[in-house]
Design a protein around this motif. Sequence first.
Motif, PDB file in Angstrom:
ATOM      1  N   SER A  48       0.833  -1.213   0.000  1.00 46.00           N
ATOM      2  CA  SER A  48       0.000   0.000   0.000  1.00 46.00           C
ATOM      3  C   SER A  48       0.860   1.252   0.000  1.00 46.00           C
ATOM      4  O   SER A  48       2.005   1.235   0.464  1.00 46.00           O
ATOM      5  CB  SER A  48      -0.897   0.044   1.251  1.00 46.00           C
ATOM      6  N   ALA A  49       0.271   2.322  -0.502  1.00 43.54           N
ATOM      7  CA  ALA A  49       0.839   3.665  -0.372  1.00 43.54           C
ATOM      8  C   ALA A  49      -0.281   4.516   0.218  1.00 43.54           C
ATOM      9  O   ALA A  49      -1.336   4.668  -0.390  1.00 43.54           O
ATOM     10  CB  ALA A  49       1.280   4.208  -1.725  1.00 43.54           C
ATOM     11  N   ASN A 139      -5.966  12.012   2.890  1.00 42.45           N
ATOM     12  CA  ASN A 139      -6.323  10.644   3.283  1.00 42.45           C
ATOM     13  C   ASN A 139      -6.251   9.612   2.164  1.00 42.45           C
ATOM     14  O   ASN A 139      -6.496   8.433   2.405  1.00 42.45           O
ATOM     15  CB  ASN A 139      -7.737  10.642   3.873  1.00 42.45           C
ATOM     16  N   TRP A 140      -5.932  10.058   0.942  1.00 41.35           N
ATOM     17  CA  TRP A 140      -6.000   9.083  -0.128  1.00 41.35           C
ATOM     18  C   TRP A 140      -4.921   8.016  -0.016  1.00 41.35           C
ATOM     19  O   TRP A 140      -3.910   8.165   0.670  1.00 41.35           O
ATOM     20  CB  TRP A 140      -6.008   9.732  -1.500  1.00 41.35           C
ATOM     21  N   GLY A 141      -5.194   6.912  -0.691  1.00 41.18           N
ATOM     22  CA  GLY A 141      -4.245   5.812  -0.659  1.00 41.18           C
ATOM     23  C   GLY A 141      -4.617   4.735  -1.654  1.00 41.18           C
ATOM     24  O   GLY A 141      -5.716   4.733  -2.217  1.00 41.18           O
ATOM     25  N   ALA A 162       0.013   4.436 -10.777  1.00 42.77           N
ATOM     26  CA  ALA A 162      -1.158   4.946 -10.066  1.00 42.77           C
ATOM     27  C   ALA A 162      -0.756   5.721  -8.817  1.00 42.77           C
ATOM     28  O   ALA A 162      -1.334   6.763  -8.493  1.00 42.77           O
ATOM     29  CB  ALA A 162      -2.087   3.791  -9.691  1.00 42.77           C
ATOM     30  N   VAL A 163       0.243   5.207  -8.100  1.00 45.49           N
ATOM     31  CA  VAL A 163       0.741   5.891  -6.902  1.00 45.49           C
ATOM     32  C   VAL A 163       1.247   7.278  -7.269  1.00 45.49           C
ATOM     33  O   VAL A 163       0.936   8.276  -6.600  1.00 45.49           O
ATOM     34  CB  VAL A 163       1.864   5.057  -6.233  1.00 45.49           C
ATOM     35  N   LYS A 164       2.007   7.362  -8.351  1.00 47.70           N
ATOM     36  CA  LYS A 164       2.548   8.649  -8.785  1.00 47.70           C
ATOM     37  C   LYS A 164       1.454   9.594  -9.259  1.00 47.70           C
ATOM     38  O   LYS A 164       1.573  10.810  -9.117  1.00 47.70           O
ATOM     39  CB  LYS A 164       3.580   8.432  -9.892  1.00 47.70           C
ATOM     40  N   SER A 165       0.363   9.033  -9.813  1.00 46.99           N
ATOM     41  CA  SER A 165      -0.738   9.883 -10.283  1.00 46.99           C
ATOM     42  C   SER A 165      -1.428  10.588  -9.122  1.00 46.99           C
ATOM     43  O   SER A 165      -2.107  11.597  -9.308  1.00 46.99           O
ATOM     44  CB  SER A 165      -1.761   9.051 -11.072  1.00 46.99           C
ATOM     45  N   LEU A 166      -1.258  10.058  -7.900  1.00 49.44           N
ATOM     46  CA  LEU A 166      -1.824  10.694  -6.711  1.00 49.44           C
ATOM     47  C   LEU A 166      -0.811  11.605  -6.027  1.00 49.44           C
ATOM     48  O   LEU A 166      -1.047  12.089  -4.921  1.00 49.44           O
ATOM     49  CB  LEU A 166      -2.309   9.629  -5.719  1.00 49.44           C
ATOM     50  N   GLY A 167       0.315  11.819  -6.681  1.00 46.63           N
ATOM     51  CA  GLY A 167       1.312  12.721  -6.118  1.00 46.63           C
ATOM     52  C   GLY A 167       2.190  12.077  -5.060  1.00 46.63           C
ATOM     53  O   GLY A 167       2.904  12.774  -4.326  1.00 46.63           O
ATOM     54  N   MET A 168       2.166  10.751  -4.984  1.00 50.77           N
ATOM     55  CA  MET A 168       3.017  10.049  -4.034  1.00 50.77           C
ATOM     56  C   MET A 168       4.229   9.485  -4.753  1.00 50.77           C
ATOM     57  O   MET A 168       4.274   9.424  -5.977  1.00 50.77           O
ATOM     58  CB  MET A 168       2.230   8.940  -3.335  1.00 50.77           C
ATOM     59  N   ASP A 169       5.202   9.053  -3.974  1.00 52.88           N
ATOM     60  CA  ASP A 169       6.445   8.531  -4.522  1.00 52.88           C
ATOM     61  C   ASP A 169       6.535   7.026  -4.268  1.00 52.88           C
ATOM     62  O   ASP A 169       5.945   6.522  -3.313  1.00 52.88           O
ATOM     63  CB  ASP A 169       7.633   9.247  -3.869  1.00 52.88           C
ATOM     64  N   GLY A 170       7.296   6.342  -5.116  1.00 50.59           N
ATOM     65  CA  GLY A 170       7.458   4.907  -4.948  1.00 50.59           C
ATOM     66  C   GLY A 170       8.037   4.537  -3.593  1.00 50.59           C
ATOM     67  O   GLY A 170       7.777   3.442  -3.079  1.00 50.59           O
ATOM     68  N   SER A 171       8.811   5.426  -3.007  1.00 48.99           N
ATOM     69  CA  SER A 171       9.420   5.153  -1.697  1.00 48.99           C
ATOM     70  C   SER A 171       8.381   5.102  -0.580  1.00 48.99           C
ATOM     71  O   SER A 171       8.664   4.615   0.515  1.00 48.99           O
ATOM     72  CB  SER A 171      10.469   6.219  -1.371  1.00 48.99           C
TER      73      SER A 171
END
Length: 201
Positions: A48-49, A139-141, A162-171
């Motif tokens: 999960s991210a 709160n998104w994930g 998909a993770v990057k599309s929410l502005g999160m990083d692979g890390s």
Amino acid sequence: MVLYMVLVILSLLPLLEAQNPEPASITGTAITNDTLIWLSGKWFYIGSALHNPEFKQAAQKIQAEYFYFTPNLTDDTILIQEYQTTEDRCVFNSSKLEVQRENGTLSKFEEAVEHVAHLKVFMKHRGFMLAFAPEDKKNWGLSLYANEPETAPELLEEFLKAVKSLGMDGSEIIYTDWKKDMCSQQQKQRELERKKTEEGP
């Protein structure tokens, strides 16, 4: 992460339908009988991210997890039988999800409040994602599930996209480790004992 992670998130986080268009990479399509039949069977929670610190902390405790989906095409529900390894011990949970076919979502009611997760399937790569609160940056994930603990590279690539599309990083992705699974052997032992009981002396 239905699946302990899903239940944790669905029980704690009221998710509203998005007011704005969601990123295409995490938006599911309508759920059909074929979708539900395809979802039937054993799945592995891969990772999960999560933006919410509380949910992230809960995810970090999950060492390994697999579960069984048993859809009911008549009443649009999915029975979940989940085997989760946390703190080096196996925990079993059973619950039901409601299916919203047109919206492409799964939901759970708790105390008269409906909690929603968006389903995105990757039939070709034998996996699916659940997206939580794509309209709420705080709160998104996303969570990823596959039919084998060794995930196809193409599926991991879709998840990372998909993770990057929410502005999160692979890390920020928290992965499980199948080598730490404590449930498989216990489940096999229970099944053997059940068969012996059914067969009798």
